[in-house]
Enzyme design. Structure first.
Site, PDB file in Angstrom:
ATOM      1  N   ALA A  90      19.617  15.718  -3.152  1.00  0.00           N
ATOM      2  CA  ALA A  90      20.450  16.538  -2.917  1.00  0.00           C
ATOM      3  C   ALA A  90      20.778  16.331  -1.453  1.00  0.00           C
ATOM      4  O   ALA A  90      20.826  15.294  -1.084  1.00  0.00           O
ATOM      5  CB  ALA A  90      20.256  17.926  -3.284  1.00  0.00           C
ATOM      6  N   SER A  91      20.765  17.418  -0.821  1.00  0.00           N
ATOM      7  CA  SER A  91      21.181  17.344   0.754  1.00  0.00           C
ATOM      8  C   SER A  91      20.191  16.906   1.514  1.00  0.00           C
ATOM      9  O   SER A  91      20.511  16.630   2.669  1.00  0.00           O
ATOM     10  CB  SER A  91      21.488  18.730   0.845  1.00  0.00           C
ATOM     11  OG  SER A  91      23.046  19.233   0.565  1.00  0.00           O
ATOM     12  N   ILE A  92      19.048  16.588   1.056  1.00  0.00           N
ATOM     13  CA  ILE A  92      17.963  15.873   1.969  1.00  0.00           C
ATOM     14  C   ILE A  92      18.382  14.518   2.143  1.00  0.00           C
ATOM     15  O   ILE A  92      17.948  13.875   3.254  1.00  0.00           O
ATOM     16  CB  ILE A  92      16.844  15.995   1.237  1.00  0.00           C
ATOM     17  CG1 ILE A  92      16.144  17.627   1.228  1.00  0.00           C
ATOM     18  CG2 ILE A  92      15.711  14.923   1.868  1.00  0.00           C
ATOM     19  CD1 ILE A  92      14.811  17.328   0.303  1.00  0.00           C
ATOM     20  N   THR A  93      19.304  13.911   1.147  1.00  0.00           N
ATOM     21  CA  THR A  93      20.126  12.638   1.651  1.00  0.00           C
ATOM     22  C   THR A  93      20.490  12.783   2.934  1.00  0.00           C
ATOM     23  O   THR A  93      20.570  11.739   3.595  1.00  0.00           O
ATOM     24  CB  THR A  93      21.258  12.534   0.679  1.00  0.00           C
ATOM     25  OG1 THR A  93      20.737  12.582  -0.794  1.00  0.00           O
ATOM     26  CG2 THR A  93      21.785  11.221   0.698  1.00  0.00           C
TER      27      THR A  93
END
Length: 181
Positions: A28-31
């Site tokens: 997810a947004s850890i990308t």
């Protein structure tokens, strides 16, 4: 060394499989953190320039804006959410997960018109990181996720981390769910 490895919760509601130390979760947004680290590695190597106007780096990807004569949108703006771009739209959110960044960016080009002078204010914008993924592909000549897995995640010891679903880890992937209440 390792002090504890385990998990809490249910990885799959249908089967009741519990979360354990080998459960994999969608990134997810850890990308964004990993993409930014990959971009900065390429900047250190002289393969990307944070201050190069995106219209020069990737012609046709960022449309012209009223601010171009004052401040061109740069990779730094895209990374710091100060480019003035809209956030992701539903047809981008639901797009095929295997799309190359340039193809994903082609879905809604108008959403990447700077709404204010780049760098003057912040507004969360996922497409900035799709742009960064495309910049990685331009700099490396390969897929953004291959580069990040090989040159960022593996050196960090994250040997099973992936950005896309892979059959080899399908049985370890947690499925998203929302519990009652």
């Amino acid at each position: 060394g390792l002090r504890w490895a385990g998990g809490v919760g249910v990885a799959d509601l249908r089967t009741g499989r519990p979360v354990d130390a080998d459960t994999q979760f969608r990134v997810a947004s850890i990308t964004k953190s990993v993409v930014a680290l990959g971009v900065m590695r390429l900047v250190e190597q002289g393969r990307l320039d944070l201050d190069q106007p995106l219209r020069e780096l990737m012609p046709g990807v960022v449309p012209a804006s009223a601010w171009d004569s004052v401040t061109a949108v740069t990779l730094a703006h895209a990374l710091e959410h100060t480019a003035g771009f809209d956030d992701v739209r539903l047809n981008e959110w639901c797009a095929d997960e295997g799309l190359a960044p340039r193809d994903a960016l082609a879905i809604n080009p108008r959403s990447r018109v700077a709404r204010w002078r780049p760098g003057s204010r912040a507004s969360y914008s996922n497409p900035g990181y799709t742009i960064a993924g495309h910049a990685i592909e331009l700099a490396t000549g390969g897929a953004w996720d291959d580069y990040l897995e090989r040159d960022v995640l593996r050196p960090l010891g994250m040997s099973t981390a992936r950005f896309r679903r892979t059959p080899e880890f399908a049985d370890r992937l947690a499925t998203g769910h929302v519990g009652p209440g």
